[in-house]
Design an enzyme around this catalytic site. Structure first.
Site, PDB file in Angstrom:
ATOM      1  N   GLU A 131      12.959  13.796 -35.623  1.00  0.00           N
ATOM      2  CA  GLU A 131      12.040  12.685 -35.852  1.00  0.00           C
ATOM      3  C   GLU A 131      11.991  11.800 -34.605  1.00  0.00           C
ATOM      4  OE1 GLU A 131      12.859  10.161 -39.216  1.00  0.00           O
ATOM      5  OE2 GLU A 131      10.989   9.078 -38.946  1.00  0.00           O
ATOM      6  N   GLY A 271      21.034   5.221 -35.762  1.00  0.00           N
ATOM      7  CA  GLY A 271      22.108   5.178 -36.752  1.00  0.00           C
ATOM      8  C   GLY A 271      22.354   6.516 -37.430  1.00  0.00           C
ATOM      9  N   GLU A 308      20.071   6.890 -45.902  1.00  0.00           N
ATOM     10  CA  GLU A 308      19.689   8.279 -45.598  1.00  0.00           C
ATOM     11  C   GLU A 308      19.620   9.098 -46.880  1.00  0.00           C
ATOM     12  OE1 GLU A 308      18.587   8.446 -42.723  1.00  0.00           O
ATOM     13  OE2 GLU A 308      19.608   6.670 -41.971  1.00  0.00           O
ATOM     14  N   GLU A 330      10.108   4.095 -44.479  1.00  0.00           N
ATOM     15  CA  GLU A 330      11.195   3.247 -43.963  1.00  0.00           C
ATOM     16  C   GLU A 330      11.292   1.911 -44.696  1.00  0.00           C
ATOM     17  OE1 GLU A 330      13.427   4.513 -42.539  1.00  0.00           O
ATOM     18  OE2 GLU A 330      12.620   6.247 -41.479  1.00  0.00           O
TER      19      GLU A 330
HETATM   20  N1  B3K Z   1      14.337   8.183 -39.901  1.00  0.00           N
HETATM   21  C1  B3K Z   1      15.398   7.973 -38.944  1.00  0.00           C
HETATM   22  C2  B3K Z   1      14.958   7.306 -37.707  1.00  0.00           C
HETATM   23  C3  B3K Z   1      14.405   8.230 -36.709  1.00  0.00           C
HETATM   24  C4  B3K Z   1      14.162   7.502 -35.413  1.00  0.00           C
HETATM   25  C5  B3K Z   1      13.428   8.346 -34.466  1.00  0.00           C
HETATM   26  N2  B3K Z   1      13.265   7.716 -33.176  1.00  0.00           N
HETATM   27  C6  B3K Z   1      16.536   7.208 -39.517  1.00  0.00           C
HETATM   28  C7  B3K Z   1      16.218   6.353 -40.666  1.00  0.00           C
HETATM   29  O1  B3K Z   1      15.419   5.453 -40.623  1.00  0.00           O
HETATM   30  O2  B3K Z   1      16.755   6.606 -41.710  1.00  0.00           O
HETATM   31 ZN    ZN Z   2      15.090   5.365 -42.676  1.00  0.00          ZN
END
Ligand code: B3K
Ligand code: ZN
Length: 902
Positions: A131, A271, A308, A330
């Site tokens: 991602e 993270g 997550e 998000e």
């Molecule tokens: N979805 C990922 C973040 C990805 C960042 C890419 N540059 C982590 C999160 O928000 O859970």
């Molecule tokens: Zn996320």
């Protein structure tokens, strides 16, 4: 990847309005990896078909830093051409001819991948990060989230070097190969976009736990780490178990996989990542034991593991149609992790503490973003590099938008809305509109449903709305009229704004602090406690009746909307709220308003005299909070924490960072000396928390004891007292957990005491093999208060330390970001040396890891608010970065937007 430019030489912006469905669908992907750090071979066999609803076009596959060896269509050599980084194929079978097979063979070089996007090596282990657009660094593909396919993945590697081979889904086959190699074959039972693909290969061990879901199904949970770290995985596993149980209990969303894996790596840009069934985490958000991790680490691990895991539904089962919809997953998932952490709290006070912490992040990081050159709506309209849009606006403001929906439809109504959303869109790639529609449709009689098109302005309009509220008491009519005018400042590309729908939670108190019953003019009913007013016009008047005297309004309880509230509270009213408001958020907020007011007055008066900044009433109020037996330690610690320098700076039109720093320092010194005996008592009462557990009550007591030590050492600095610094050093040596040890170390370092040096040396010696603790050691020093310009030379020194490596993002953040982004008093130097250092590091990092560089580049976002000489010097530093040829898209976008800001 080279910067793509248009005919005018400008980098190409991607626009939301240009969205078009893909010309082809990919139904299945069969990947075979021969893993080798220097040359990994990737065989990609896909089944594709034309999208009958899209105009006939060539197939354009994305790629980045790949070596292409072979392209076959239905087993035959195919003609193709390269257009920039894209692999273009003409003459493919028509829609009527149906599906066809495309085989692509490429190689890549994971060991040289310092960007940490795609396939990379960290400590001899292979990891992936796809991602947003990393899959194209693994194979040629339609790298966009609305192309969802079924994946089968075969991993082949040397068995001794890479005994563990993991990918998404279920392990269906494994076995030996010649020459000491072995293989594992994984099949993911769910369709997914390629950004959720993952593989891991290396020497790892796992903590395992089996759990049984409500429906009786058994699942295997695994947390994979390096061999020496297994003793630091218990908390992550507990957090994962709690996450699984919570999502089922609160939203009826079960774990849909037989096996759910978390793997930790110490080289990671962010993270963690929610790859389907195979979450990859920064070690910072997995590893913890009481000797190495603080209470804050424990709490962050719980949030990130939850976050997550919750993506498994909000993100993976239902994903985003395009990256403009990023907040769909998000914002919703941050909201879900915030609710999870609150629901795990044992009582209302701990819940309020969590809410205050979340709002503090929003106001110190997101509000400045909304007011600066990178301001963008929760659903942006354009971007040059999508990685730059993983922002506090998308995440935290996005979560507030979801929270407002919950406020408007109620908790039960929101749960119904979530159920409908997943029923309607399971397996699809959808938009923010689809989400809001589902919540509204499940609640047809709600204010959200009535005002939906207007409510959705929260998705399209950037900037933080301001509420200017004013109250008038009418003694004759025994009424109180609150006038509220809403406005929103212009943001880049959006000169004017339409009114928002703003839920305002409100209560009324009498002068002695008792909550008053509320009756609105024209209404029969009388309500008790908090009530939600829904604003939707530019200006509104609300009249409360049946009041014998002017009430003290408690407005925006629980921070019910992400807005700035201007209300001319008198000091007396704020003191009443601070002492009595039944809403803990507004109780804390009253203290913050008093502190902020004192800071702003101190800054204005600085030319003449800055002491004392705090008046007796404020000091007395803080003393009462500290002595109040009914308040929890965690809450006291929040009230006694002054607004940050960043937050204070945001309230000023022109910012002299040194003045802000000086005044806040003076306020802290005053709190230290005026409350000296209280701090002693607070420390004595709270420093012993018994056997270590990271629960909110004992972590709150540790936080308050730590704060007391900090103030006691600070007071000792001016009084020359040596007792408390000595006690603090002893505490540092004897501490039974990292929170107490680190708080003691911090007290010595931030008070600049001579004992700090030996404590720092000892700390390093004890923890030299614990990378995450060494990060803390670096970060504490780079973030320490500046005394006579000593921090910048120290930071440069730290970068020469044998433990420093700029290639490791955690280490780079612990030194460079702690200085440039988190230490304004040391960074904003009148001689501009901080800015020069910043520009050099941005350029240096950009060549290694553009995502990390672009994050650092944002440290000067607010340059145009700075007073001279800072303003000109900051601009010059940004211009120097912008002038650098071959800058990545990431950094280029940030610095050019910053320069366009003024
Ligand atoms: N979805 C990922 C973040 C990805 C960042 C890419 N540059 C982590 C999160 O928000 O859970
Ligand atoms: Zn996320």
């Amino acid at each position: 990847m080279l910067l793509q430019r248009d005919a005018q030489g400008q980098p190409i912006a991607i626009r939301r309005e240009d969205y078009a469905a893909p010309a082809f669908w990919i139904d299945t992907v069969d990947l075979t990896f021969d893993l080798d750090p220097a040359k990994t071979r990737v065989l990609n066999r896909m089944q594709l078909r034309r999208n009958p609803d899209a105009p006939a076009q060539p197939l354009r596959l994305d790629g980045d830093e790949l070596n292409l060896a072979r392209v076959l269509v239905n087993g035959q050599g195919a003609s193709f051409r390269m257009e920039g980084d894209q692999l273009v194929l003409d003459g493919l079978p028509s829609a009527e001819e149906g599906a066809f097979e495309l085989e692509i063979f490429t190689t890549c070089c994971p060991i040289k991948n310092t960007k940490l996007m795609g396939l990379f090596v960290s400590e001899d282990t292979f990891f992936t990060q796809c991602e947003a657009e990393g899959f194209r660094r693994i194979t040629y593909f339609l790298d966009r989230p609305d192309v969802m396919a079924m994946y089968t993945v075969t991993l082949r590697a040397n068995k001794a070097a890479y005994p563990v081979l993991l990918s998404n889904g279920n392990l269906v086959e494994q076995g030996e190969l010649p020459e000491g190699r072995h293989f594992a074959k994984w099949v993911d039972p769910f369709r997914k976009p390629c950004y959720l693909f993952a593989l891991v290969a290396g020497k790892l061990v796992a903590r395992e736990q089996r759990i049984t879901a409500r429906n009786g199904k058994e699942h295997l949970l695994q947390v994979y780490v390096r061999a020496g770290d297994l003793d630091k995985t218990e908390h992550a596993m507990n957090s994962l178990v709690n996450s699984v149980l919570w999502d089922e209990a609160r939203f009826g969303l079960p774990l849909d996989l037989d096996r759910f894996m978390i793997v930790a790596t110490s080289d990671f840009n962010m993270g963690a990542m929610e790859n389907k069934g195979l979450n990859i985490f920064n070690t910072k958000y997995v590893l913890a034991n009481q000797a190495t991790a603080t209470d804050a680490d424990y709490s962050n691990i719980e949030s990130v593991v939850g976050h997550e895991y919750f993506h498994n539904w909000s993100g993976d089962r239902v994903t985003c149609r395009d990256w403009f919809q990023l907040s769909l997953k998000e914002g919703l998932t941050v909201f879900r992790d915030q609710e999870f952490s609150q629901d795990l709290c044992a009582d209302a006070s701990a819940r309020a503490v969590k809410r205050i912490e979340d709002v503090r992040v929003l106001r110190t990081a997101q509000f400045p973003e909304d007011a600066g050159p990178m301001a963008h709506p929760v659903r942006p309209d354009s971007y040059i590099e999508i990685s730059n849009f993983y922002t506090v606006t998308i995440y935290e403001k996005g979560a507030e938008v979801v929270r407002m929906m919950q406020t408007l439809v109620g908790r039960k109504g929101f749960e119904k809305g979530i159920t409908l959303y997943f029923e309607r869109h399971d397996g699809q790639a959808v938009t923010c509109d689809d989400f809001a529609q589902a919540i509204a449709d499940a609640n047809p009689d709600s204010e959200l449903s009535r005002l939906l098109p207007q409510f959705k302005r929260w998705y399209s309009q950037a900037g933080t709305p301001r509420l200017a509220a004013h109250g008038v008491y009418d003694a004759q009519n025994r009424s109180y009229t609150l006038s509220i005018v809403q406005s929103c400042p212009p943001t880049p590309g959006q000169a004017t704004k339409e009114p928002f729908v703003i839920p305002v939670n409100i209560g009324l108190l009498d002068a002695s602090g008792r909550e008053l019953p509320m009756q609105l003019e024209g209404e029969e009913r009388i309500t008790h406690g908090t009530r939600t007013l829904v604003l939707s016009r530019a200006g509104e008047q609300i009249t409360f009746v049946g009041l014998d005297a002017e009430p003290v309004p408690s407005i925006l309880r629980g921070f019910s909307a992400p807005v700035i509230l201007d209300f001319e509270y008198t000091d007396a009213q704020l003191l009443t709220l601070l002492a009595n408001d039944p809403d803990p958020f507004n109780r804390w907020e009253a203290g913050q308003r008093l502190g902020l007011r004192a800071a702003l007055q101190g800054i204005a008066a600085l030319a003449t005299d800055i002491t004392p900044v705090l008046n007796d009433a404020y000091i007395d109020a803080m003393r009462s909070v500290l002595r109040n037996p009914k308040l929890d330690a965690a809450f006291k610690e929040l009230v006694l924490t002054l607004p940050s320098e960043t937050y204070i700076a945001e309230q000023l039109d022109v910012v002299d960072p040194q003045r802000v720093h000086l005044v806040r320092d003076a306020m802290r010194a005053q709190l230290a000396s005026a409350l000296f005996s209280d701090w002693q008592q607070v420390y004595e009462e709270n420093h012993d928390t018994g056997a270590y557990t990271p629960d909110p009550t004992s972590s709150g007591r540790r936080a308050l004891a730590g704060m007391a030590l900090n103030f006691l050492c600070l007071a000792a600095r001016s009084s020359g007292d040596t007792v408390w610094p000595g006690k603090t050093l002893q505490r540092f040596k004897d501490a039974g957990n990292m929170t107490d040890r680190f708080n003691a170390l911090n007290a010595l370092v931030s008070s600049g005491h001579t004992l700090a040096a030996q404590a720092l040396a000892r700390f390093h010696a004890i923890f030299k093999d614990e990378a995450l603790v060494i990060d803390k050691w670096f970060s504490l020093q780079a973030g320490a208060p500046d005394r006579g310009g000593d921090i910048l030379p120290l930071v440069k020194q730290l970068m020469k330390h044998p433990d420093f490596s700029i290639k490791n993002p955690n280490r780079a953040r612990s030194v460079i970001f702690s200085y440039c982004s988190a230490n304004p008093g040391a960074f904003h130097r009148p001689d501009a040396a901080g800015y020069v250092f910043w520009s050099e590091r941005v350029i240096e990092l950009d060549a290694i890891n553009p995502q990390v560089a672009a994050r650092l580049a944002r440290a000067l976002d607010r340059w145009s608010k700075l007073a001279e000489p800072y303003r000109s010097a900051a601009r010059e530093a940004i211009a120097r970065v912008a002038a650098k040829p071959d800058l990545s898209k990431d950094t280029h976008e940030v610095v050019t937007r910053a320069l366009a800001g003024n």
